[in-house]
Structures are given as structure tokens and as C-alpha cells.
Design a protein around this motif. Structure first.
Motif, PDB file in Angstrom:
ATOM      1  N   ALA A 288       0.863  -1.187   0.000  1.00 43.94           N
ATOM      2  CA  ALA A 288       0.000   0.000   0.000  1.00 43.94           C
ATOM      3  C   ALA A 288       0.893   1.229   0.000  1.00 43.94           C
ATOM      4  N   THR A 289       0.635   2.169  -0.918  1.00 40.20           N
ATOM      5  CA  THR A 289       1.451   3.372  -1.009  1.00 40.20           C
ATOM      6  C   THR A 289       0.614   4.614  -0.784  1.00 40.20           C
ATOM      7  N   GLU A 290       1.271   5.667  -0.326  1.00 38.97           N
ATOM      8  CA  GLU A 290       0.604   6.952  -0.131  1.00 38.97           C
ATOM      9  C   GLU A 290       1.595   8.055  -0.458  1.00 38.97           C
ATOM     10  N   ASP A 291       1.107   9.106  -1.096  1.00 37.05           N
ATOM     11  CA  ASP A 291       1.957  10.234  -1.482  1.00 37.05           C
ATOM     12  C   ASP A 291       2.138  11.187  -0.308  1.00 37.05           C
ATOM     13  N   ASP A 292       3.403  11.599  -0.068  1.00 44.44           N
ATOM     14  CA  ASP A 292       3.647  12.605   0.961  1.00 44.44           C
ATOM     15  C   ASP A 292       4.077  13.942   0.364  1.00 44.44           C
ATOM     16  N   GLY A 293       4.137  14.020  -0.981  1.00 40.35           N
ATOM     17  CA  GLY A 293       4.526  15.269  -1.617  1.00 40.35           C
ATOM     18  C   GLY A 293       5.890  15.757  -1.201  1.00 40.35           C
ATOM     19  N   SER A 294       6.732  14.854  -0.677  1.00 37.53           N
ATOM     20  CA  SER A 294       8.070  15.176  -0.161  1.00 37.53           C
ATOM     21  C   SER A 294       8.019  16.057   1.085  1.00 37.53           C
ATOM     22  N   ARG A 295       6.852  16.217   1.685  1.00 42.26           N
ATOM     23  CA  ARG A 295       6.703  17.057   2.875  1.00 42.26           C
ATOM     24  C   ARG A 295       6.830  16.212   4.138  1.00 42.26           C
TER      25      ARG A 295
END
Length: 379
Positions: free
Chosen positions: A72-79
Motif C-alpha cells: 500500500a502506497t501513499e503520497d507525501d509530496g516530499s513534505r
């Protein structure tokens, strides 16, 4: 017991054994929070694709000990704040066995500061930072560390008679450790850093921008510059430095990611750049690891093209599969940590993984690649 009764009894025992086996089987959930959109999206996506190759290969063989794998993946926007927020959310929603494939120095620092890994008794396997990650008991990287890359780069420069170097690195809490590691590597190779400049990785801990760093190096004219930066700032620096007339040879650490650079820079700017690599070449099939990676990619056919990032993700996935394999019927979070700590002999095929003795970087593999006139990797 006659033959017909014996046959029925054996069949019943087989069904019972199968049911018992499946009763212990679980879906091993792995969670990744990483940049999936924006400038660094290729990093998170490529790493995830590599892990899926490893998990799909295991699942096609009915898993290990009956257990199958899911990511399962989730985007953190590099934040960094989003890294923590999304990790908390997925820990509740997905109840993973392990975390994997995280990116960013500040992102990792803020995750560790929450003490979530300790509270959840959770291992994090595989990550990329532009500084030297702390020796945390629940961090397990599958690549060589940055000091090993700096040692390889400075040694190569010494071998070809280049002794006056520049260093570009990300400003932040870990920058002193990077400078110290670079100086130590230079001293061992009998070269020296005559110029250093940092760039702003985020709004936190900033002091020098890419454009200002370019001015520093064009004024001091080192013979070669080592770039300890990820893809976007490395590409920005190379372009600005070449446009400004800079002539030093450019040597980047593996986090720069050759595939990203090839997409962002023209051949004139990229030609001759040397990049240290911490995995075997994903485009060759010399070793067993390379052949198995190529076979997995041909069977699964991921949307993302083969890359060094995908190879690193594949290695992380293989290490997770092996850790589950070694635990038998009942893999647990605590058992995964203990198994990884005891892993000192895992040979993927000319690529050894070991975390014995408290080692947090499981590999010592480093080789150099050079970009040729067509923007391709040349060993």
C-alpha cells in the motif's frame, strides 16, 4: 484398513492439513509513504514498482509459508509533516507488518522523532536520504551508506590525478556529518575539498540556493565537484553550472538517479557525469540478481521503465520476503526486527545483505557509472 478406506483417510488428512496450513496464512501488508507526485515522484514510483516485482514473484509461487504480500502506497509530496501524517493513517487502516521505501532526510528525522517505530514495534526497510541516517535499531537499509559512496568517488578521483575538489550538499541538521564524512574520505584518498557549498532542500535549515552555489564553484574552479543531492537539485545544479561556463568534472552520489537526470537534462549537459551506484546495473543480466530482476520485470511488465530505483526497490522487497520466510508460519513485527538483525548471510546473487553486529546499511556494494554521449549509462 482396506485400500478404499485408506485412500479416503489419506484424502481427509490432506484436506485437514491444507485447511490447517491456510488457517495460519496471512497477507503480509507492506506500507510505503513517499513522493508519488511532483518533482520527485519518479523516486517513489520506481521504488514501489521494484518492491511489487519482488512481491508478485513470491505470490506467483503461492507466497512463502503460505503467506502472500501486498503493498500500500501513499503520497507525501516530499513534505515531512505529510510523511508522518500518512504513516499514522496507514498504520491504522492497513495494519502493516513492515514499512519500506521512504525518502528524504527531514522526512525520516521527523518520523523517527514521533517514536512511531518504537510504539508500533515496526521495522522500516529501505530508504533514501541526502544525509547520514541515524543508527536507529528499527531502520534497515538495503544499500551502501553515503560515506561508502564518498570513499569510492574520492578514491577514483585520486586514481586519475584529480586532487582539488568541490562539495555540494543539502543544508540541514545532517550537513555537518556529510562534510565530516567527505573530509575523511578525501584524507584517505589524499585529495582535498577546496570549496564547499550547500543548497536549500526545504524551507527548514536553509542557507545557500542552487544559483548561489553555482557562483561559489565558478569562482573557485575546483577540478571536480561531488554532488550529494537528489534528482531535482542535481539536475538544476548541472544545468546552471554548465550554462555558466563551469568546466569541472561532475560526480554525483546515487540519490541523483541517472534516469531522472536523463529526462531533465540535454545530452550536452549530462555527458561525462559520473554517478556512484549502490545496486547492480538493472539493464544487464550478468549476475543472478540481475537475471531474476529482469525475469520478474518481463513477467509483471510494470508501467515504469526499468531503473536503478526499481532495482533498489526490488532488493528491499526481496529482503522483506526473506525475513518473512525465515519466521515460518507466524511472522510478526517483533519477529521481523529480530530476523533482520540476525540476517548476515543473505546472498541475492553477487549482492550480499547483512545487518549483523548492529549494522544498519545492509550492503557494501558501490560501483561507478558514466553517462555517455547519448545520455545512457556506461559502466
Amino acid at each position: 484398513m482396506n485400500r478404499s478406506k485408506l485412500a479416503r483417510w489419506l484424502a481427509a488428512m490432506a484436506i485437514t492439513a491444507s485447511a490447517t496450513s491456510h488457517a495460519f496464512a496471512i497477507e503480509v501488508m507492506v506500507v510505503q509513504v513517499a513522493p508519488m507526485r511532483g518533482l520527485e515522484a519518479k523516486q517513489g514510483q520506481g521504488y514501489a514498482a521494484g518492491m511489487r516485482l519482488a512481491f508478485d514473484a513470491a505470490n506467483r509461487k503461492s507466497g512463502v509459508n503460505g503467506h502472500t504480500f501486498a503493498l500500500a502506497t501513499e503520497d507525501d509530496g516530499s513534505r515531512p509533516e505529510s510523511t508522518v501524517e500518512q504513516t499514522r493513517k496507514l498504520l491504522i487502516e492497513k495494519r502493516p507488518l513492515v514499512l519500506a521505501g521512504y525518502f528524504g532526510s527531514q522526512n525520516l528525522r521527523e518520523l523517527l522523532a514521533t517514536r512511531l517505530l518504537e510504539q508500533q514495534r515496526m521495522a522500516l526497510v529501505g530508504y533514501r536520504t541526502t544525509d547520514i541516517a541515524p543508527a536507529h535499531a528499527q531502520l534497515f537499509n538495503v544499500r551502501a551508506d553515503i560515506p561508502s559512496e564518498l570513499a569510492k568517488l574520492t578514491s577514483q578521483l585520486s586514481t586519475v590525478g584529480i586532487s582539488k575538489l568541490g562539495l555540494l550538499y543539502e543544508a540541514g541538521p545532517g550537513s555537518d556529518a556529510i562534510v565530516a564524512a567527505a573530509d575523511q574520505a578525501a584524507a584517505q584518498a589524499k585529495v582535498r575539498f577546496v570549496t564547499r557549498a550547500s543548497y536549500t532542500g526545504s524551507s527548514r535549515g536553509a542557507n545557500t540556493s542552487i544559483s548561489e552555489a553555482v557562483q561559489v564553484f565558478t569562482k573557485s574552479t575546483p577540478q571536480a565537484i561531488i554532488l550529494v543531492a537528489n534528482g531535482a537539485p542535481t539536475a538544476a545544479f548541472i544545468e546552471a553550472y554548465r550554462v555558466s561556463g563551469g568546466t569541472a568534472q561532475l560526480f554525483a552520489y546515487s540519490g541523483a538517479d541517472i534516469e531522472q537526470l536523463s529526462q531533465r537534462l540535454g545530452e550536452d549537459h549530462l555527458k561525462g557525469v559520473v554517478i556512484s551506484q549502490v545496486t547492480p546495473n538493472p539493464y544487464k543480466s550478468t549476475s543472478r540478481l540481475q537475471r531474476e530482476f529482469t525475469e520478474a520485470a518481463s513477467q509483471h511488465k510494470p508501467k515504469e521503465p526499468k531503473s536503478y530505483l526499481m532495482m533498489e526497490g526490488y532488493i528491499a522487497g526481496r529482503v522483506i520476503v526473506e525475513a518473512v520466510q525465515r519466521q515460518g508460519r507466524t511472522p510478526t513485527r517483533e519477529g521481523t526486527i529480530a530476523t533482520l538483525n540476525a540476517m548476515s548471510d543473505y546472498d541475492l546473487g553477487d549482492y550480499l545483505i547483512g545487518f549483523g553486529g548492529g549494522e544498519r546499511n545492509g550492503s557494501k556494494f558501490v560501483e561507478l557509472s558514466i553517462v555517455n554521449g547519448s545520455g545512457k549509462v556506461q559502466q
